[in-house]
Motif scaffolding. Structure first.
Motif, mmCIF file in Angstrom:
data_model
loop_
_atom_site.group_PDB
_atom_site.id
_atom_site.type_symbol
_atom_site.label_atom_id
_atom_site.label_comp_id
_atom_site.label_asym_id
_atom_site.label_seq_id
_atom_site.Cartn_x
_atom_site.Cartn_y
_atom_site.Cartn_z
ATOM 1 N N ASP A 92 -8.154 -1.126 -11.837
ATOM 2 C CA ASP A 92 -8.902 -2.203 -12.495
ATOM 3 C C ASP A 92 -10.084 -2.645 -11.623
ATOM 4 O OD1 ASP A 92 -9.586 -3.964 -14.503
ATOM 5 O OD2 ASP A 92 -8.285 -5.557 -13.734
ATOM 6 N N LYS A 93 -10.019 -3.853 -11.057
ATOM 7 C CA LYS A 93 -11.145 -4.365 -10.268
ATOM 8 C C LYS A 93 -10.965 -4.164 -8.762
ATOM 9 C CE LYS A 93 -13.754 -5.943 -13.595
ATOM 10 N NZ LYS A 93 -13.948 -7.290 -14.113
ATOM 11 N N THR A 94 -10.065 -3.249 -8.387
ATOM 12 C CA THR A 94 -9.863 -2.966 -6.972
ATOM 13 C C THR A 94 -10.032 -1.469 -6.718
ATOM 14 O OG1 THR A 94 -8.277 -4.777 -6.811
ATOM 15 C CG2 THR A 94 -8.234 -3.174 -5.033
ATOM 16 N N THR A 95 -10.734 -1.120 -5.647
ATOM 17 C CA THR A 95 -10.783 0.284 -5.243
ATOM 18 C C THR A 95 -10.230 0.408 -3.822
ATOM 19 O OG1 THR A 95 -13.107 0.000 -4.573
ATOM 20 C CG2 THR A 95 -12.708 0.976 -6.727
ATOM 21 N N LYS A 96 -9.489 1.478 -3.590
ATOM 22 C CA LYS A 96 -8.948 1.746 -2.253
ATOM 23 C C LYS A 96 -9.558 3.041 -1.741
ATOM 24 C CE LYS A 96 -4.690 -0.765 -3.065
ATOM 25 N NZ LYS A 96 -3.215 -0.800 -2.929
ATOM 26 N N HIS A 97 -9.943 3.024 -0.478
ATOM 27 C CA HIS A 97 -10.757 4.114 0.067
ATOM 28 C C HIS A 97 -10.193 4.684 1.364
ATOM 29 C CE1 HIS A 97 -14.221 3.100 -2.588
ATOM 30 N NE2 HIS A 97 -13.688 1.898 -2.532
ATOM 31 N N GLU A 98 -10.425 5.987 1.530
ATOM 32 C CA GLU A 98 -10.205 6.641 2.826
ATOM 33 C C GLU A 98 -11.384 7.571 3.105
ATOM 34 O OE1 GLU A 98 -5.308 7.143 2.842
ATOM 35 O OE2 GLU A 98 -6.598 8.917 2.695
ATOM 36 N N ILE A 99 -11.801 7.592 4.345
ATOM 37 C CA ILE A 99 -12.742 8.616 4.802
ATOM 38 C C ILE A 99 -11.952 9.525 5.734
ATOM 39 C CG2 ILE A 99 -14.872 9.088 6.085
ATOM 40 C CD1 ILE A 99 -15.359 7.559 3.464
ATOM 41 N N THR A 100 -11.850 10.810 5.353
ATOM 42 C CA THR A 100 -11.086 11.730 6.194
ATOM 43 C C THR A 100 -11.984 12.871 6.684
ATOM 44 O OG1 THR A 100 -10.377 13.162 4.361
ATOM 45 C CG2 THR A 100 -8.985 11.260 4.855
ATOM 46 N N ALA A 101 -11.599 13.438 7.793
ATOM 47 C CA ALA A 101 -12.269 14.640 8.315
ATOM 48 C C ALA A 101 -11.198 15.506 8.940
ATOM 49 C CB ALA A 101 -13.345 14.270 9.338
ATOM 50 N N ASP A 102 -11.198 16.781 8.630
ATOM 51 C CA ASP A 102 -10.174 17.710 9.136
ATOM 52 C C ASP A 102 -8.768 17.161 8.906
ATOM 53 O OD1 ASP A 102 -12.168 19.435 10.063
ATOM 54 O OD2 ASP A 102 -12.373 18.279 11.922
ATOM 55 N N GLY A 103 -8.565 16.539 7.764
ATOM 56 C CA GLY A 103 -7.228 16.075 7.404
ATOM 57 C C GLY A 103 -6.798 14.756 8.028
ATOM 58 N N ALA A 104 -7.607 14.217 8.951
ATOM 59 C CA ALA A 104 -7.236 12.956 9.603
ATOM 60 C C ALA A 104 -8.041 11.801 9.009
ATOM 61 C CB ALA A 104 -7.496 13.048 11.104
ATOM 62 N N VAL A 105 -7.416 10.631 8.942
ATOM 63 C CA VAL A 105 -8.094 9.453 8.409
ATOM 64 C C VAL A 105 -9.003 8.847 9.479
ATOM 65 C CG1 VAL A 105 -7.763 7.111 7.547
ATOM 66 C CG2 VAL A 105 -6.260 8.955 6.755
ATOM 67 N N HIS A 106 -10.288 8.647 9.134
ATOM 68 C CA HIS A 106 -11.247 8.058 10.072
ATOM 69 C C HIS A 106 -11.620 6.623 9.700
ATOM 70 C CE1 HIS A 106 -12.500 11.623 12.600
ATOM 71 N NE2 HIS A 106 -11.651 12.144 11.730
ATOM 72 N N ALA A 107 -11.433 6.257 8.443
ATOM 73 C CA ALA A 107 -11.695 4.868 8.030
ATOM 74 C C ALA A 107 -10.954 4.598 6.729
ATOM 75 C CB ALA A 107 -13.192 4.634 7.850
ATOM 76 N N GLN A 108 -10.618 3.324 6.529
ATOM 77 C CA GLN A 108 -9.899 2.902 5.323
ATOM 78 C C GLN A 108 -10.510 1.608 4.818
ATOM 79 O OE1 GLN A 108 -6.289 2.955 7.770
ATOM 80 N NE2 GLN A 108 -5.261 3.939 6.042
ATOM 81 N N ALA A 109 -10.451 1.404 3.517
ATOM 82 C CA ALA A 109 -10.978 0.146 2.981
ATOM 83 C C ALA A 109 -10.298 -0.224 1.680
ATOM 84 C CB ALA A 109 -12.490 0.247 2.759
ATOM 85 N N ILE A 110 -10.275 -1.515 1.415
ATOM 86 C CA ILE A 110 -9.852 -2.041 0.117
ATOM 87 C C ILE A 110 -10.978 -2.957 -0.361
ATOM 88 C CG2 ILE A 110 -8.151 -3.415 -1.135
ATOM 89 C CD1 ILE A 110 -6.160 -2.710 1.175
ATOM 90 N N ILE A 111 -11.519 -2.668 -1.535
ATOM 91 C CA ILE A 111 -12.618 -3.466 -2.076
ATOM 92 C C ILE A 111 -12.182 -4.099 -3.393
ATOM 93 C CG2 ILE A 111 -15.046 -3.507 -2.783
ATOM 94 C CD1 ILE A 111 -15.506 -0.960 -1.198
ATOM 95 N N GLU A 112 -12.308 -5.419 -3.466
ATOM 96 C CA GLU A 112 -12.058 -6.135 -4.705
ATOM 97 C C GLU A 112 -13.434 -6.456 -5.291
ATOM 98 O OE1 GLU A 112 -9.828 -10.186 -5.774
ATOM 99 O OE2 GLU A 112 -9.545 -9.487 -3.709
ATOM 100 N N TRP A 113 -13.624 -6.157 -6.586
ATOM 101 C CA TRP A 113 -14.946 -6.302 -7.190
ATOM 102 C C TRP A 113 -15.012 -7.488 -8.143
ATOM 103 C CZ3 TRP A 113 -18.704 -2.707 -5.713
ATOM 104 C CH2 TRP A 113 -18.228 -1.588 -5.019
ATOM 105 N N GLN A 114 -16.203 -8.047 -8.281
ATOM 106 C CA GLN A 114 -16.438 -9.099 -9.264
ATOM 107 C C GLN A 114 -17.657 -8.715 -10.107
ATOM 108 O OE1 GLN A 114 -17.566 -12.762 -7.158
ATOM 109 N NE2 GLN A 114 -18.455 -11.540 -5.492
ATOM 110 N N GLU A 115 -17.677 -9.231 -11.351
ATOM 111 C CA GLU A 115 -18.841 -8.941 -12.181
ATOM 112 C C GLU A 115 -20.074 -9.593 -11.584
ATOM 113 O OE1 GLU A 115 -18.232 -9.626 -16.378
ATOM 114 O OE2 GLU A 115 -16.275 -8.636 -16.215
ATOM 115 N N LYS A 116 -21.211 -8.914 -11.690
ATOM 116 C CA LYS A 116 -22.408 -9.506 -11.101
ATOM 117 C C LYS A 116 -22.900 -10.652 -11.981
ATOM 118 C CE LYS A 116 -26.328 -6.858 -12.839
ATOM 119 N NZ LYS A 116 -27.255 -5.754 -12.656
ATOM 120 N N GLU A 117 -23.608 -11.568 -11.325
ATOM 121 C CA GLU A 117 -24.084 -12.786 -12.011
ATOM 122 C C GLU A 117 -24.938 -12.442 -13.226
ATOM 123 O OE1 GLU A 117 -26.149 -14.079 -8.573
ATOM 124 O OE2 GLU A 117 -24.772 -15.725 -8.196
#
Lengths: 243, 243
Positions: free
Chosen positions: A218-243
């Motif tokens: 829905d309004k949440t995206t979960k992210h991973e940046i991986t390289a050679d199978g290993a996780v280098h960064a992670q994020a959780i983004i909650e979104w809102q409608e723009k004004e």
């Protein structure tokens, strides 16, 4: 609470996205720059601590609370303070004020000192951090638990020459770009982030093929940046409608 | 010669490349921003001419002469003047001065006024350009002849969300990034541009797959950016060994 330091800034055209808002990766880079000048003013510049101790500051985590993003040509103010630290971690807040004077964003960040040669985290040095007048605390401030993504869609990116900074590592702001890039374009045109948790795990070097992984709820995206199978960064983004 | 306008600037960490020089695409964006503030100061801001005439400034050509690039943390000065114009084209120079006061770069640029609705070039409007006190000339200043590349190596890129500016077009500075990106990494670490000729032919939109084409002749590289088989930008870069 630590000493406050602030700088004005006007959002230029080339840092503005299709929604007429400031590009968020640029804003994180700018905030980092402001904290660098805060340190310089207090006599503990990046250069000074590198020369004296062989240490460099590295950001490990962000938590962003966004009411709205700065707009094209808006005259904003970026205020920062080193709020507290413990044996290993230093905590710094950035407050973004809009042209109307309202606080429009808070950026909580976690810094560590890294030994430049060994690339290992170094305990906090009292002589470096005392000038910020921030509070010494016992506890670590915990971010969210990032669970491994299970049904992610994957997109491959190549690290580019201009992604690198002076140290030959991928610039911090690029990770967020790769994360945004895999979100649907029409969704991006109608939404802005409301909260972002972002964790840097490992550095990325030139020549790496990286995978930007995303799961959408829905309004949440979960992210991973991986390289050679290993996780280098992670994020959780909650979104809102723009004004 | 036109009225001179200048601004100071200090090169931040996140605009610095692996050679400890300022990233050239960032410098072109900055120069454009400075010319925008020059216009604002003279009462002919981008907003004003858009509202009054429905026109926007577009850059069609660059010629750069580079003695050296600005360095990390260097305090530079960017000076600009609108030097001359004819019926269709306006010519503007930027001079970059290093911290030592020496002129380290000259950027010659060609601007046209474009009708925002029709996307067609509009003849120069005297009321807009008169404030710069630049010389009216009859002749057009010609750039080099860019021949079609015949034995180029091709690399595919996708236009990304953050490549776009407020108008939904790929930002001018991205073209140069795609051109640098296809030059050998080790060569880039040992060389900086000496001269660059760059011509923008057509706008690029989101969703386009673009091809960055390059031919290498010793210390010269020739470039094309194409999309759907059409040329959108061309460049000739002469390289020099870095200091």
């Amino acid at each position: 609470m630590g000493l406050l330091y602030s700088e004005p800034y006007q959002v230029p055209f080339y840092e503005t996205d299709v929604n007429h808002n400031m590009k968020l990766p640029q804003l994180l880079s700018l905030a980092l720059q402001v904290s660098g000048r805060h340190s310089l003013k207090l006599g503990v510049s990046d250069e000074a601590i590198f020369e004296q101790y062989g240490l460099v500051w590295v950001i490990t985590d962000y938590h962003l609370d966004i009411i709205r993003l700065p707009r094209y040509a808006e005259k904003i103010r970026i205020e920062t303070e080193a709020i507290s630290y413990n044996r290993l971690f230093c905590y710094r807040n950035f407050y973004i004020y809009g042209e109307d004077g309202d606080k429009i964003m808070t950026i909580f960040s976690v810094f560590v000192l890294m030994d430049f040669e060994t690339r290992k985290v170094h305990p906090v040095v009292e002589d470096i951090v005392s000038v910020y007048e921030s509070e010494k605390i016992k506890k670590a401030i915990r971010g969210p638990r990032y669970k491994a993504l299970e049904n992610a869609s994957d997109t491959l990116y190549h690290v580019r020459y201009f992604d690198l900074d002076m140290n030959g590592h991928v610039n911090n702001s690029k990770y967020l770009e790769w994360m945004f890039e895999v979100v649907d374009f029409d969704f991006l045109k109608g939404h802005v982030p409301k909260t972002i948790d972002l964790k840097y795990v490992k550095e990325i070097h030139y020549g790496s093929d990286i995978v930007s992984r995303v799961e959408t709820f829905d309004k949440t995206t979960k992210h991973e940046i991986t390289a050679d199978g290993a996780v280098h960064a992670q994020a959780i983004i909650e979104w809102q409608e723009k004004e």
